[in-house]
Write a protein that holds these residues in place. Structure first.
Motif, PDB file in Angstrom:
ATOM      1  N   VAL A  88       1.033  -1.192   0.132  1.00  0.00           N
ATOM      2  CA  VAL A  88      -0.300   0.082   0.095  1.00  0.00           C
ATOM      3  C   VAL A  88       0.985   1.161  -0.080  1.00  0.00           C
ATOM      4  CG1 VAL A  88      -1.593   1.366   0.856  1.00  0.00           C
ATOM      5  CG2 VAL A  88      -2.045  -1.317   1.175  1.00  0.00           C
ATOM      6  N   VAL A  89       0.808   2.055  -0.598  1.00  0.00           N
ATOM      7  CA  VAL A  89       1.551   3.483  -1.066  1.00  0.00           C
ATOM      8  C   VAL A  89       0.604   4.495  -0.993  1.00  0.00           C
ATOM      9  CG1 VAL A  89       2.994   4.656  -2.822  1.00  0.00           C
ATOM     10  CG2 VAL A  89       3.085   2.054  -3.073  1.00  0.00           C
ATOM     11  N   GLY A  90       1.104   5.731  -0.207  1.00  0.00           N
ATOM     12  CA  GLY A  90       0.527   6.504  -0.015  1.00  0.00           C
ATOM     13  C   GLY A  90       1.904   7.874  -0.352  1.00  0.00           C
ATOM     14  N   VAL A  91       1.235   8.312  -1.982  1.00  0.00           N
ATOM     15  CA  VAL A  91       1.297   8.776  -2.693  1.00  0.00           C
ATOM     16  C   VAL A  91       0.639  10.762  -2.336  1.00  0.00           C
ATOM     17  CG1 VAL A  91       2.378  10.415  -4.582  1.00  0.00           C
ATOM     18  CG2 VAL A  91       1.278   7.494  -4.249  1.00  0.00           C
ATOM     19  N   SER A  92       1.670  12.126  -1.809  1.00  0.00           N
ATOM     20  CA  SER A  92       0.811  12.514  -1.269  1.00  0.00           C
ATOM     21  C   SER A  92       2.364  14.008  -0.493  1.00  0.00           C
ATOM     22  CB  SER A  92       0.723  13.289   0.294  1.00  0.00           C
ATOM     23  OG  SER A  92       0.387  14.138   0.685  1.00  0.00           O
ATOM     24  N   GLN A  93       2.187  14.918  -1.699  1.00  0.00           N
ATOM     25  CA  GLN A  93       3.575  16.058  -1.991  1.00  0.00           C
ATOM     26  C   GLN A  93       3.726  16.731  -0.148  1.00  0.00           C
ATOM     27  OE1 GLN A  93       3.699  19.887  -1.408  1.00  0.00           O
ATOM     28  NE2 GLN A  93       1.095  20.032  -1.205  1.00  0.00           N
ATOM     29  N   SER A  94       2.911  16.687   0.196  1.00  0.00           N
ATOM     30  CA  SER A  94       3.037  17.675   2.034  1.00  0.00           C
ATOM     31  C   SER A  94       2.300  16.517   2.915  1.00  0.00           C
ATOM     32  CB  SER A  94       2.158  18.794   2.463  1.00  0.00           C
ATOM     33  OG  SER A  94       0.644  17.729   2.463  1.00  0.00           O
ATOM     34  N   GLY A  95       2.402  15.804   3.025  1.00  0.00           N
ATOM     35  CA  GLY A  95       2.121  14.601   3.289  1.00  0.00           C
ATOM     36  C   GLY A  95       1.154  14.477   4.637  1.00  0.00           C
ATOM     37  N   ASP A  99      -6.065  11.425   6.321  1.00  0.00           N
ATOM     38  CA  ASP A  99      -6.780  10.344   5.566  1.00  0.00           C
ATOM     39  C   ASP A  99      -6.164   9.520   5.203  1.00  0.00           C
ATOM     40  OD1 ASP A  99      -6.980  12.247   3.733  1.00  0.00           O
ATOM     41  OD2 ASP A  99      -8.694  11.562   2.557  1.00  0.00           O
ATOM     42  N   LEU A 100      -4.851  10.407   4.277  1.00  0.00           N
ATOM     43  CA  LEU A 100      -4.081   9.080   3.806  1.00  0.00           C
ATOM     44  C   LEU A 100      -3.196   8.823   5.005  1.00  0.00           C
ATOM     45  CD1 LEU A 100      -2.566  11.910   0.449  1.00  0.00           C
ATOM     46  CD2 LEU A 100      -4.686  10.072   0.707  1.00  0.00           C
ATOM     47  N   ALA A 101      -2.825   9.165   5.672  1.00  0.00           N
ATOM     48  CA  ALA A 101      -2.047   8.525   6.754  1.00  0.00           C
ATOM     49  C   ALA A 101      -2.774   7.279   7.381  1.00  0.00           C
ATOM     50  CB  ALA A 101      -1.487   9.710   8.056  1.00  0.00           C
ATOM     51  N   GLU A 102      -4.456   7.678   8.031  1.00  0.00           N
ATOM     52  CA  GLU A 102      -5.133   6.857   8.430  1.00  0.00           C
ATOM     53  C   GLU A 102      -5.109   5.942   7.396  1.00  0.00           C
ATOM     54  OE1 GLU A 102      -9.460   6.047  10.491  1.00  0.00           O
ATOM     55  OE2 GLU A 102      -8.914   8.575   9.742  1.00  0.00           O
ATOM     56  N   VAL A 103      -5.336   5.166   6.207  1.00  0.00           N
ATOM     57  CA  VAL A 103      -4.775   4.204   5.223  1.00  0.00           C
ATOM     58  C   VAL A 103      -3.632   3.936   5.700  1.00  0.00           C
ATOM     59  CG1 VAL A 103      -5.037   4.051   3.240  1.00  0.00           C
ATOM     60  CG2 VAL A 103      -6.371   5.486   3.852  1.00  0.00           C
ATOM     61  N   LEU A 104      -2.566   4.419   5.527  1.00  0.00           N
ATOM     62  CA  LEU A 104      -2.271   3.822   5.776  1.00  0.00           C
ATOM     63  C   LEU A 104      -1.031   2.525   6.842  1.00  0.00           C
ATOM     64  CD1 LEU A 104      -0.723   4.755   2.863  1.00  0.00           C
ATOM     65  CD2 LEU A 104       1.473   4.946   4.120  1.00  0.00           C
ATOM     66  N   ALA A 105      -1.746   3.636   8.240  1.00  0.00           N
ATOM     67  CA  ALA A 105      -1.838   2.879   9.022  1.00  0.00           C
ATOM     68  C   ALA A 105      -2.979   2.010   9.434  1.00  0.00           C
ATOM     69  CB  ALA A 105      -2.209   4.054  10.495  1.00  0.00           C
ATOM     70  N   VAL A 106      -4.138   2.043   8.987  1.00  0.00           N
ATOM     71  CA  VAL A 106      -4.548   1.105   9.066  1.00  0.00           C
ATOM     72  C   VAL A 106      -4.269  -0.670   8.247  1.00  0.00           C
ATOM     73  CG1 VAL A 106      -7.165   0.522   8.210  1.00  0.00           C
ATOM     74  CG2 VAL A 106      -7.140   1.771   9.634  1.00  0.00           C
ATOM     75  N   ALA A 107      -3.715   0.326   7.291  1.00  0.00           N
ATOM     76  CA  ALA A 107      -3.373  -1.284   5.911  1.00  0.00           C
ATOM     77  C   ALA A 107      -1.843  -1.214   6.895  1.00  0.00           C
ATOM     78  CB  ALA A 107      -2.197  -0.170   4.807  1.00  0.00           C
ATOM     79  N   ALA A 116       5.390   5.516   1.855  1.00  0.00           N
ATOM     80  CA  ALA A 116       5.251   6.858   1.731  1.00  0.00           C
ATOM     81  C   ALA A 116       6.001   7.649   0.593  1.00  0.00           C
ATOM     82  CB  ALA A 116       4.996   7.763   2.978  1.00  0.00           C
ATOM     83  N   VAL A 117       5.263   8.056  -0.128  1.00  0.00           N
ATOM     84  CA  VAL A 117       6.081   8.763  -1.382  1.00  0.00           C
ATOM     85  C   VAL A 117       5.564  10.511  -1.367  1.00  0.00           C
ATOM     86  CG1 VAL A 117       6.488   9.320  -4.052  1.00  0.00           C
ATOM     87  CG2 VAL A 117       5.835   6.554  -2.386  1.00  0.00           C
ATOM     88  N   THR A 118       6.154  11.086  -0.475  1.00  0.00           N
ATOM     89  CA  THR A 118       5.954  12.665  -0.328  1.00  0.00           C
ATOM     90  C   THR A 118       7.367  13.116   0.180  1.00  0.00           C
ATOM     91  OG1 THR A 118       5.494  14.059   1.665  1.00  0.00           O
ATOM     92  CG2 THR A 118       6.349  11.705   2.314  1.00  0.00           C
ATOM     93  N   ALA A 129       3.839   4.997   7.945  1.00  0.00           N
ATOM     94  CA  ALA A 129       4.571   4.402   6.621  1.00  0.00           C
ATOM     95  C   ALA A 129       5.266   3.343   7.368  1.00  0.00           C
ATOM     96  CB  ALA A 129       4.416   4.419   5.480  1.00  0.00           C
ATOM     97  N   GLU A 130       5.918   2.451   7.137  1.00  0.00           N
ATOM     98  CA  GLU A 130       7.058   1.318   7.134  1.00  0.00           C
ATOM     99  C   GLU A 130       8.230   1.679   6.786  1.00  0.00           C
ATOM    100  OE1 GLU A 130       8.483  -3.537   7.123  1.00  0.00           O
ATOM    101  OE2 GLU A 130       6.728  -3.241   6.941  1.00  0.00           O
ATOM    102  N   LEU A 131       7.954   2.483   5.123  1.00  0.00           N
ATOM    103  CA  LEU A 131       9.203   2.748   4.513  1.00  0.00           C
ATOM    104  C   LEU A 131       9.465   4.364   3.748  1.00  0.00           C
ATOM    105  CD1 LEU A 131       9.687  -0.222   2.504  1.00  0.00           C
ATOM    106  CD2 LEU A 131      10.785   0.748   4.690  1.00  0.00           C
ATOM    107  N   THR A 132       9.823   4.971   3.681  1.00  0.00           N
ATOM    108  CA  THR A 132       9.763   6.278   3.101  1.00  0.00           C
ATOM    109  C   THR A 132      10.418   6.630   1.643  1.00  0.00           C
ATOM    110  OG1 THR A 132       8.657   7.212   5.089  1.00  0.00           O
ATOM    111  CG2 THR A 132       9.405   8.943   3.454  1.00  0.00           C
ATOM    112  N   VAL A 133       9.373   7.500   0.664  1.00  0.00           N
ATOM    113  CA  VAL A 133      10.388   7.747  -0.269  1.00  0.00           C
ATOM    114  C   VAL A 133      10.525   9.164  -0.081  1.00  0.00           C
ATOM    115  CG1 VAL A 133      10.251   7.773  -3.054  1.00  0.00           C
ATOM    116  CG2 VAL A 133      10.323   5.960  -1.791  1.00  0.00           C
TER     117      VAL A 133
END
Length: 356
Positions: A88-95, A99-107, A116-118, A129-133
């Motif tokens: 599960v990859v969350g993509v957000s310039q600001s992070g 809602d996106l953080a919650e999706v990753l936490a639940v995932a 997280a790609v941010t 997220a477990e890993l960050t780009v």
């Protein structure tokens, strides 16, 4: 906005430097080692279009099913999908969107590998997220995202290709092709055609954008930029979906911006352009495939080709979104100014949008 647009070639070069490319390779290698069975992306706004691009890459290059999550399923309806063996990859310039953080936490709780790609490595999204780009775009001054979008595209491309390689290391020919992108982007931005065409659309009441495959995210992002900066209603459709009904609303008074690459997606757009020609729609075609078509009459006398063309260098279709979007950004900027608007301060918008 003009300054942010101009910085994109340097942003490509920076992200390709070892300081940023090596950590992306490490994340890619970690993902490859986990061998996910499917991939889910979650994003909002401009980043959603980068995620859509990554979904195409994932299915085509990795052979894995990929899709875009509906954050509200988790945040509003309390869904807890079984995400074992998923990436599960969350993509957000600001992070910064909750809602996106919650999706990753639940995932992560549900057994997914999360990334997280941010542009903000210290953000709540990255913390979840477990890993960050890190997309390393630097501070983006304008509200309308430009350089963070293309940095997301390049980071996601490097990530997917690194996963495909298995150890995160890009093949030498791939690396050489990516190293050429900053110079090619400089060439595209030096072309004044987009700004020169802006007055043509100054009085447009609405506009349609369209593309297929890797060109479809570009069409969607272009529509968003036009809506954000010029307040111009812009509807984005895949070329296939356009033919399934919306084609009926096109006519000489409804400009159409078509993204036409040189690969399979661009080839599939040829029939779309023919049908738009039958409707005598005012078509602006952007892309390497558009340059091959040329502007003006084409085919039967009753059918016309694109009214205008903005060509870009011919590259692998995977890389084309990193070049095709540049003249579209320039067009959005110039059109906003031509319509008397301030593209740096779109009404009602803020740089970070928090949604649940």
């Amino acid at each position: 906005m003009a300054a942010d647009i101009a910085e994109q070639p340097a942003g490509y070069a920076r992200l390709l430097q070892p300081a940023y490319a090596d950590p992306i390779a490490e994340v890619a290698a970690a993902i490859a080692a986990r061998r996910p069975r499917h991939v889910v992306f979650t994003a909002r706004g401009t980043s959603d279009h980068a995620a859509l691009y990554a979904a195409y890459l994932t299915e085509i290059r990795l052979g894995l099913p990929a899709g875009l999550a509906s954050p509200s399923a988790v945040t509003l309806f309390g869904a807890r999908p079984d995400l074992r063996d998923a990436l599960v990859v969350g993509v957000s310039q600001s992070g910064g969107s909750p809602d996106l953080a919650e999706v990753l936490a639940v995932a992560r709780e549900q057994g997914a590998l999360t990334v997280a790609v941010t542009n903000t490595p210290e953000s709540p999204l990255a913390a979840a997220a477990e890993l960050t780009v890190d997309i390393a775009a630097g501070h983006e001054r304008a509200v309308a995202a430009t350089k963070t979008y293309t940095a997301e595209l390049l980071a996601l491309l490097m990530l997917v290709e690194g996963i495909r390689a298995g150890d995160g290391t890009l093949p030498s020919d791939e690396r050489a092709a990516l190293d050429a992108l900053p110079g090619l982007a400089d060439r595209v931005l030096a072309d004044p055609t987009a700004a020169e065409l802006a007055p043509r659309y100054r009085f447009a009441a609405r506009l349609v954008t369209t593309g297929r495959g890797y060109g479809y995210p570009t069409a969607r992002e272009t529509a968003l930029k036009l809506m954000e900066t010029s307040y111009l209603p812009a509807l984005a459709f895949s070329g296939a979906d356009l033919l399934h009904g919306p084609l009926a609303m096109t006519d000489p008074d409804v400009p159409v911006l078509a993204v036409v690459g040189s690969g399979p997606g661009g080839t599939a757009m040829r029939d779309v352009l023919r049908r738009l020609g039958e409707r005598r729609a005012d078509v602006l075609a952007i892309g390497a495939g558009a340059a091959a078509i040329g502007a003006g009459p084409a085919g039967p006398a009753a059918v016309t080709g694109p009214a205008a063309v903005i060509g870009v260098p011919d590259v692998d279709e995977r890389y084309a979104p990193l070049l095709d979007i540049l003249p579209a950004q320039q067009l959005a900027l110039a059109l906003a100014l031509a319509r008397g608007e301030d593209p740096d301060a779109p009404r009602g918008l803020a740089k970070v949008t928090s949604t649940r």
